[in-house]
Structure formats: structure tokens, C-alpha cells
Design an enzyme around this catalytic site. Structure first.
Site, PDB file in Angstrom:
ATOM      1  N   ASP A  22       0.846  -1.198   0.000  1.00  0.00           N
ATOM      2  CA  ASP A  22       0.000   0.000   0.000  1.00  0.00           C
ATOM      3  C   ASP A  22       0.883   1.249   0.000  1.00  0.00           C
ATOM      4  O   ASP A  22       1.669   1.457   0.921  1.00  0.00           O
ATOM      5  CB  ASP A  22      -0.902  -0.034   1.247  1.00  0.00           C
ATOM      6  CG  ASP A  22      -1.705   1.240   1.400  1.00  0.00           C
ATOM      7  OD1 ASP A  22      -1.911   1.941   0.383  1.00  0.00           O
ATOM      8  OD2 ASP A  22      -2.125   1.535   2.540  1.00  0.00           O
ATOM      9  N   ASP A  26      -4.077   3.943   2.724  1.00  0.00           N
ATOM     10  CA  ASP A  26      -5.513   3.668   2.905  1.00  0.00           C
ATOM     11  C   ASP A  26      -5.773   2.205   3.284  1.00  0.00           C
ATOM     12  O   ASP A  26      -6.926   1.773   3.377  1.00  0.00           O
ATOM     13  CB  ASP A  26      -6.318   4.060   1.651  1.00  0.00           C
ATOM     14  CG  ASP A  26      -5.961   3.212   0.445  1.00  0.00           C
ATOM     15  OD1 ASP A  26      -5.023   2.382   0.541  1.00  0.00           O
ATOM     16  OD2 ASP A  26      -6.611   3.380  -0.608  1.00  0.00           O
ATOM     17  N   ASP A  30      -1.786  -1.224  -3.827  1.00  0.00           N
ATOM     18  CA  ASP A  30      -2.108  -0.475  -5.041  1.00  0.00           C
ATOM     19  C   ASP A  30      -0.976  -0.557  -6.059  1.00  0.00           C
ATOM     20  O   ASP A  30       0.078  -1.145  -5.798  1.00  0.00           O
ATOM     21  CB  ASP A  30      -2.437   0.982  -4.684  1.00  0.00           C
ATOM     22  CG  ASP A  30      -1.407   1.569  -3.732  1.00  0.00           C
ATOM     23  OD1 ASP A  30      -0.210   1.443  -4.029  1.00  0.00           O
ATOM     24  OD2 ASP A  30      -1.801   2.113  -2.671  1.00  0.00           O
ATOM     25  N   ASP A  99      -5.289 -10.722 -15.393  1.00  0.00           N
ATOM     26  CA  ASP A  99      -6.358 -11.681 -15.179  1.00  0.00           C
ATOM     27  C   ASP A  99      -7.496 -11.341 -16.138  1.00  0.00           C
ATOM     28  O   ASP A  99      -7.914 -10.183 -16.211  1.00  0.00           O
ATOM     29  CB  ASP A  99      -6.859 -11.570 -13.733  1.00  0.00           C
ATOM     30  CG  ASP A  99      -6.979 -12.919 -13.067  1.00  0.00           C
ATOM     31  OD1 ASP A  99      -7.778 -13.734 -13.553  1.00  0.00           O
ATOM     32  OD2 ASP A  99      -6.290 -13.147 -12.065  1.00  0.00           O
ATOM     33  N   ASP A 197      -9.508 -16.697 -16.103  1.00  0.00           N
ATOM     34  CA  ASP A 197     -10.289 -17.173 -14.965  1.00  0.00           C
ATOM     35  C   ASP A 197     -11.345 -18.202 -15.400  1.00  0.00           C
ATOM     36  O   ASP A 197     -12.050 -17.985 -16.395  1.00  0.00           O
ATOM     37  CB  ASP A 197     -10.988 -15.953 -14.343  1.00  0.00           C
ATOM     38  CG  ASP A 197     -11.580 -16.237 -12.980  1.00  0.00           C
ATOM     39  OD1 ASP A 197     -10.812 -16.516 -12.052  1.00  0.00           O
ATOM     40  OD2 ASP A 197     -12.826 -16.177 -12.847  1.00  0.00           O
ATOM     41  N   GLU A 250      -7.204 -20.979 -16.040  1.00  0.00           N
ATOM     42  CA  GLU A 250      -7.604 -21.630 -14.800  1.00  0.00           C
ATOM     43  C   GLU A 250      -8.729 -22.581 -15.182  1.00  0.00           C
ATOM     44  O   GLU A 250      -9.810 -22.151 -15.560  1.00  0.00           O
ATOM     45  CB  GLU A 250      -8.097 -20.619 -13.760  1.00  0.00           C
ATOM     46  CG  GLU A 250      -8.324 -21.296 -12.417  1.00  0.00           C
ATOM     47  CD  GLU A 250      -9.372 -20.628 -11.562  1.00  0.00           C
ATOM     48  OE1 GLU A 250      -9.331 -20.782 -10.338  1.00  0.00           O
ATOM     49  OE2 GLU A 250     -10.256 -19.940 -12.124  1.00  0.00           O
ATOM     50  N   HIS A 319      -4.058 -17.302  -4.912  1.00  0.00           N
ATOM     51  CA  HIS A 319      -4.878 -16.499  -4.008  1.00  0.00           C
ATOM     52  C   HIS A 319      -6.141 -17.228  -3.535  1.00  0.00           C
ATOM     53  O   HIS A 319      -6.920 -16.662  -2.775  1.00  0.00           O
ATOM     54  CB  HIS A 319      -5.267 -15.204  -4.717  1.00  0.00           C
ATOM     55  CG  HIS A 319      -6.138 -15.475  -5.911  1.00  0.00           C
ATOM     56  ND1 HIS A 319      -5.677 -16.135  -7.036  1.00  0.00           N
ATOM     57  CD2 HIS A 319      -7.445 -15.223  -6.147  1.00  0.00           C
ATOM     58  CE1 HIS A 319      -6.663 -16.262  -7.898  1.00  0.00           C
ATOM     59  NE2 HIS A 319      -7.763 -15.719  -7.388  1.00  0.00           N
ATOM     60  N   ASP A 320      -6.374 -18.442  -4.035  1.00  0.00           N
ATOM     61  CA  ASP A 320      -7.557 -19.210  -3.606  1.00  0.00           C
ATOM     62  C   ASP A 320      -7.197 -20.353  -2.672  1.00  0.00           C
ATOM     63  O   ASP A 320      -8.096 -21.036  -2.161  1.00  0.00           O
ATOM     64  CB  ASP A 320      -8.258 -19.833  -4.820  1.00  0.00           C
ATOM     65  CG  ASP A 320      -8.917 -18.803  -5.730  1.00  0.00           C
ATOM     66  OD1 ASP A 320      -9.308 -17.734  -5.222  1.00  0.00           O
ATOM     67  OD2 ASP A 320      -9.037 -19.081  -6.928  1.00  0.00           O
TER      68      ASP A 320
HETATM   69  O1  ISL Z   1     -11.368 -21.951  -5.156  1.00  0.00           O
HETATM   70  C1  ISL Z   1     -11.258 -23.004  -5.782  1.00  0.00           C
HETATM   71  C2  ISL Z   1     -10.308 -24.049  -5.376  1.00  0.00           C
HETATM   72  O2  ISL Z   1     -10.095 -24.031  -4.028  1.00  0.00           O
HETATM   73  C3  ISL Z   1     -12.060 -23.369  -6.979  1.00  0.00           C
HETATM   74  O3  ISL Z   1     -13.355 -23.568  -6.612  1.00  0.00           O
HETATM   75  C4  ISL Z   1     -11.904 -22.413  -8.108  1.00  0.00           C
HETATM   76  O4  ISL Z   1     -10.573 -22.238  -8.362  1.00  0.00           O
HETATM   77  C5  ISL Z   1     -12.491 -21.053  -7.920  1.00  0.00           C
HETATM   78  O5  ISL Z   1     -13.674 -21.003  -7.316  1.00  0.00           O
HETATM   79  C6  ISL Z   1     -12.508 -20.294  -9.231  1.00  0.00           C
HETATM   80  O6  ISL Z   1     -11.622 -19.282  -9.030  1.00  0.00           O
HETATM   81  C7  ISL Z   1     -11.554 -18.142  -9.800  1.00  0.00           C
HETATM   82  O7  ISL Z   1     -12.798 -17.567 -10.115  1.00  0.00           O
HETATM   83  C8  ISL Z   1     -13.546 -17.036  -9.030  1.00  0.00           C
HETATM   84  C9  ISL Z   1     -12.718 -16.164  -8.090  1.00  0.00           C
HETATM   85  O8  ISL Z   1     -13.438 -15.950  -6.913  1.00  0.00           O
HETATM   86  C10 ISL Z   1     -11.387 -16.789  -7.770  1.00  0.00           C
HETATM   87  O9  ISL Z   1     -10.623 -15.940  -6.963  1.00  0.00           O
HETATM   88  C11 ISL Z   1     -10.722 -17.109  -9.058  1.00  0.00           C
HETATM   89  O10 ISL Z   1      -9.407 -17.601  -8.908  1.00  0.00           O
HETATM   90  C12 ISL Z   1     -14.661 -16.239  -9.630  1.00  0.00           C
HETATM   91  O11 ISL Z   1     -14.165 -15.300 -10.524  1.00  0.00           O
HETATM   92 CA    CA Z   2      -3.543   2.145  -1.215  1.00  0.00          CA
END
Ligand code: ISL
Ligand code: CA
Length: 546
Positions: A22, A26, A30, A99, A197, A250, A319-320
Site C-alpha cells: 500500500d 488507505d 495499489d 487476469d 479465470d 484456470e 490467491h484461492d
Molecule cells: O477456489 C477453488 C479451489 O479451491 C475453486 O473452486 C476455483 O478455483 C475457484 O472457485 C474459481 O476461481 C476463480 O474464479 C472465481 C474467483 O473468486 C477466484 O478468486 C478465481 O481464482 C470467480 O471469478
Molecule cells: Ca492504497
């Protein structure tokens, strides 16, 4: 087609912009923050940055709900900042991929606003149907738990994710044309490709009821459909082939066979994909039901993909997903050793390696105390659904704590100081208290630390043609099923990798299975007859029988 060597030989680093750095206090990461850290990434050896979405978005799903594909989210900065980021990265020879979220938009996207208002130009941009009596048009369920339909006015619209993420209608040629324009807009700005995605679910072949399942009822009607393959081929012909760029899809629930089809070089669809099988080795049925992690399941999944797909991604985090050390390694005594072992695999397996921010310093899962500290829309939906199914609060929290996507989204730990040096303000998501010990500053000051290990591995891979292109050959010994052993066989030599995936010492392992050649990398300073906890060793020999 342009050369594919650059996206095979470079290491990709994923930035989750909200959590990275950041610059204005805030509490939200960014673009200026990212610009300030490009030298850091260069030092690490990163050649490509993947930016999670930075487009305008109401942030129901942190940017994966886009309300304008060609505008920057003001929280992240301006288009000038984005141009400056692309320019500075270019000077450092770092490519940027973005993305591309085209299964759905935000419900606040102008297309959807007009569509919902009944504008005939836009109505068919999305998938609207009449309900069946008081029920939705079909029985499909969403990725985020619950129904996949939301009523607005007289009809329902389909949303495979949150209700604020309506699915685009890929049967409508106008949608195709719009997205083509978006892709060209960014490629013309100089970006080097897209992470696409949930790309294998964009095409819905029919809207019939699905076979009832524990999760994702309806998937047989949209998962990896012929229509999707056709669309991806067309996007290459019409847009991507004109640029020196690559795509990584993905692809949820994809098999190696399907991945081969998606990444085939004759009818270009995707250049690489993210499979999930190795991410499911600590799950039962669906990710919310965790079972004990078994290293042999991880090994089996990796071997299956390595041997069956000619070129693909290698990753352990994004990130998931919860943090890899918390899942497959050891959070305590062997944190450093296990992080290095996983990092060792990342750069010695075959394919393009992806590092997720913080992985290079061995960051761990978030230290959340309760659901109030978690922001992830998916976690809150799961909580609601599980409550309806009469799961107790304690049981729900146990499930969510281990699996919430916020585990990976806690702010990047730059220093041991206030808010880990991520922000001078109040961070949008709780900083992990372990930042006192686990942070970039500390890691970089330690030549024996995880950061240097990653840096060395990235450099080693980039300069070793056997590691880059050698064939993968599994050499795991059935007598030691939790020791991952494999070879990379090239024209110039053979690399042998041995990785103890557990905290247990294997007595006299190297007596029984001696290694040959010179040591390329090892996470223990001295040698031993035993294979020690999370020990990793890569050796190189000129000639070896396999
Ligand atoms: O999260 C998952 C695996 O643990 C899966 O279900 C899958 O990867 C995910 O739900 C799909 O992910 C992508 O599309 C989503 C978004 O929330 C995620 O951050 C993104 O990586 C919807 O756009
Ligand atoms: Ca910021």
C-alpha cells in the site's frame, strides 16, 4: 507463432494487488505500491508478473467481479499508474500478464445494468430464464454454495459464483466481440498475455437440470464443452495469434487428457493450464471437507500430470489456496526446511513455475480467530449454507479456518514493524502476527533463508537446460512412498531429485539409494546417510542409467 521459450523459461510471480503493498496509507495495496517493489521482484529473478484483477470493481469478490474491463479500480490507482507499471516493468525486462475474467462480470457492469433493465440490445448478454413456479429455472448450484440463480424482475439470471457475478452469455456473438475488444485493448498497451479465470466453464451447452451432486449440480452442462474449445480457438485466431503473448487457463476439474487438448499446439486454445488435482490431495469430495494430508497422494497427482501433459504450469499456491507450508509442510520446527523442499520441487519439476506473493519467504495461513476476521465472500456463503444444514458454529469455523481463501490473502509481510510494512494505515485484512519473524527484511538478511533459496533455484533453473527441458521420469521407490524421487533426463545430463515430504527421518536412505553426480542444491548444510525431515537434494550427472 512467436517463440514460446520466454514463457517456458521465465518464472512467474503472482501478485494479489490488494494485499501486496500500500503506497498511500488507505490500507489497500495499489499499483504504486507494486511499482515500488519491482526491483525486489527483479532481484528474486522473476521474469513475468501475473496481476490478479485491477479493473474497476465493486469488490464483492475482490476484483473478480469486474464492472469496467478497461478502467482501473480507483482503489488501486489510475490508468497512468498502470501505464507507468507496464513501462517500469519493461525497463526491467519483466513481462506482465493480467487476469481475464470473462465467465461473468459484476452486476454493476453497464452491460448488466442495461440487461436487467430490459434493454433489448443487452438483454442477451447474460442468461435470463423464467422460473419454474416459485423455483429457479433449474437445479444448478453455485461454486460459492447455494443456488446458481437470482431473481431480478420477472426472471432469474444465472450466476455460477456470487449473485453479484452474473454469467455472460457466450452464445451471443456480441459478447464475443466485446471481449475481443477488451483483449486487444490490453495487448496493445503492451501486456504479455492473460491468466484466464475459470475459462473451461464459460460455454453453457444446455440449461437442463443437472444430476444431483454434493457440489456443483449442473456441471455436466458447462464443464469443458465443445463450444468452449471452439471459442478458445477462435480467440487465438482473431486476437492472440497477432501478439507475442501467452495464456494460462484456470481450468477447474480438468483431467490431464482435457489439459492436453486445451494446450495442444495445432489448434491453439491455451498455452498452459492450472489443474487442481494436486491441490485436492488433502480433501474429501470437495474442498470444505478436509481429510488428513497424505504426501503419497500429492506425489501421485504430480507424477500423473508431469507424465501426461507435455508442458504445463507448476504451482503450489495462489490467491484461492491455503499456504503450501501450512498444508504440505510444517508450520513449526521445520518451516524453513519444508518451505525449501516445496520450493525445490517447484523449480525442478517440468513446466513453468508460478510463485505466489509471500511464498518466497514461507508465509503461513492467516491467524484468524473467528469469521468476523474473514472477508472472503466464499467463506461467508459456505457459513450460511452450512448453518442451513444445521452444522454447529464450532464445526463451521473449523471448516472455514482451514480452507478460507483469506489464508493466502493476508497482507504481504515486508518487515517486522507495524503492519508488517504493508501499510501505514489500517490494513483491509488482518496482518499475521508472525510477521515479527516471517518477513522479507529478515529473510533477505539470511543467506541461508527461504528467500535466497528461491532466488538460487530460479537462477539455477534458468541456466540449466536439463531442468528446463529434460523429460520427467518418476523414480519413486515403493519402499519409500513418502519420498518423492524423480529424474529430469536431457541430452546433456540427468538431474535426480530426492525430496522427503515428511518430518520423519528415513534411516540410511542414502546407503540404500546412493545419489550420483554433483550436488546442485540441498537444504541441509552437511551430508548424512539418513534422509532428514523435509530434506531436498538435486544432483546432476552427465550420464546415468535410468
Ligand atoms: O477456489 C477453488 C479451489 O479451491 C475453486 O473452486 C476455483 O478455483 C475457484 O472457485 C474459481 O476461481 C476463480 O474464479 C472465481 C474467483 O473468486 C477466484 O478468486 C478465481 O481464482 C470467480 O471469478
Ligand atoms: Ca492504497
Amino acid at each position: 507463432m512467436a517463440s514460446d521459450a520466454w514463457w517456458k523459461e521465465r518464472t512467474v510471480y503472482q501478485i494479489y494487488p490488494r494485499s501486496f503493498c500500500d503506497s498511500n496509507g488507505d490500507g489497500i495495496g495499489d499499483l504504486r505500491g507494486i511499482i515500488g517493489k519491482l526491483d525486489y521482484l527483479k532481484d528474486l529473478g522473476v521474469g513475468i508478473v501475473w496481476l490478479s484483477p485491477v479493473y474497476k470493481s465493486p469488490n464483492d469478490d475482490n476484483g473478480y467481479d469486474i464492472s469496467d474491463y478497461t478502467a482501473i479500480n480507483p482503489e488501486f490507482g489510475t490508468m497512468e499508474d498502470m501505464d507507468a507499471l507496464i513501462e517500469k516493468a519493461r525497463e526491467l525486462d519483466i513481462k506482465i500478464i493480467m487476469d481475464l475474467v470473462i465467465n461473468h462480470t459484476s452486476d454493476e457492469h453497464e452491460w448488466f445494468v442495461k440487461s436487467a433493465a430490459g434493454d433489448s440490445e443487452y438483454r442477451d448478454y447474460y442468461i435470463w430464464r423464467k422460473g419454474k413456479g416459485k423455483k429457479p429455472p433449474n437445479n444448478w448450484t453455485s461454486f460459492f454454495a447455494g443456488d446458481a440463480w437470482q431473481k431480478r424482475g420477472e426472471e432469474y439470471y444465472l450466476h455460477l459464483f456470487s449473485p453479484k457475478q452474473p454469467d455472460l452469455n457466450w452464445n451471443n456473438p456480441k459478447v464475443y466481440d466485446e471481449i475481443k475488444k477488451v483483449m486487444k485493448f490490453w495487448l496493445d498497451k503492451g501486456i504479455a498475455g492473460f491468466r484466464c479465470d475459470v475459462i473451461n466453464i464459460i460455454y453453457k451447452t444446455s440449461l437442463a437440470d443437472g444430476k444431483k451432486r454434493l457440489a456443483l449440480t449442473g456441471k455436466e452442462h458447462y464443464l469443458s464443452q465443445e463450444g468452449c474449445h471452439r471459442l478458445l480457438q477462435r480467440l487465438n485466431e482473431d486476437v492472440l495469434n497477432d501478439y507475442d503473448c501467452f495464456t494460462v487457463g484456470e481450468t477447474v476439474m480438468v483431467t490431464p487428457k482435457e489439459a492436453c487438448r486445451l494446450t495442444n499446439r495445432d489448434k491453439r486454445e491455451m498455452d498452459m493450464v492450472f489443474g487442481f488435482e494436486h491441490m485436492e490431495c488433502d480433501q474429501w469430495m470437495i474442498k470444505w471437507f478436509k481429510t488428513k494430508y497424505k504426501p503419497e497422494r500429492l506425489i501421485a497427482a504430480l507424477v500423473k500430470w508431469q507424465t501426461n501433459v507435455p508442458w504445463n504450469t507448476v504451482y503450489f499456491e495462489n490467491h484461492d489456496q491455503p499456504r503450501s507450508v501450512s498444508r504440505f509442510g510444517d508450520e513449526g520446527e521445520y518451516r524453513v526446511q519444508s518451505a525449501k523442499m516445496l520450493g525445490g520441487l517447484l523449480f525442478t519439476l517440468k513446466g513453468t513455475p508460478f510463485v505466489y506473493e509471500g511464498q518466497e519467504i514461507g508465509m503461513l495461513n492467516g491467524d484468524f480467530k473467528n469469521l468476523d476476521e474473514v472477508q472472503d465472500v466464499e467463506s461467508h456463503n459456505v457459513d450460511k449454507t452450512a448453518r442451513r444444514m444445521l452444522f454447529t458454529k464450532g464445526r463451521r469455523w473449523k471448516m472455514i479456518k482451514r480452507t478460507t481463501r483469506d489464508n493466502a490473502r493476508t497482507p504481504m509481510q515486508w518487515t517486522g514493524g507495524k503492519n508488517a510494512g504493508f501499510t501505514s494505515g489500517t490494513p483491509w485484512l488482518k496482518v499475521n502476527a508472525n510477521c515479527a519473524d516471517i518477513n522479507v527484511e529478515a529473510a533477505r538478511g539470511d543467506s541461508d533463508g527461504i528467500f535466497d533459496w528461491y532466488k538460487n533455484m530460479i537462477a539455477l533453473r534458468a541456466s540449466n537446460v536439463t531442468l528446463l527441458y529434460g523429460e520427467f521420469v518418476d523414480a519413486t521407490d515403493k519402499k519409500f512412498p513418502r519420498v518423492f524421487r524423480f529424474k529430469r533426463v536431457g541430452n546433456d545430463g540427468v538431474v535426480t531429485v530426492v525430496a522427503n515430504m515428511t518430518a520423519k527421518t528415513v534411516r540410511d536412505y542414502f546407503v540404500k539409494r546412493p545419489t550420483e553426480g554433483t550436488i546442485l542444491q540441498s537444504n541441509y548444510a552437511d551430508s548424512s546417510a539418513d534422509l532428514r525431515p523435509y530434506e531436498f537434494m538435486a544432483t546432476m550427472s552427465q550420464k546415468e542409467k535410468i
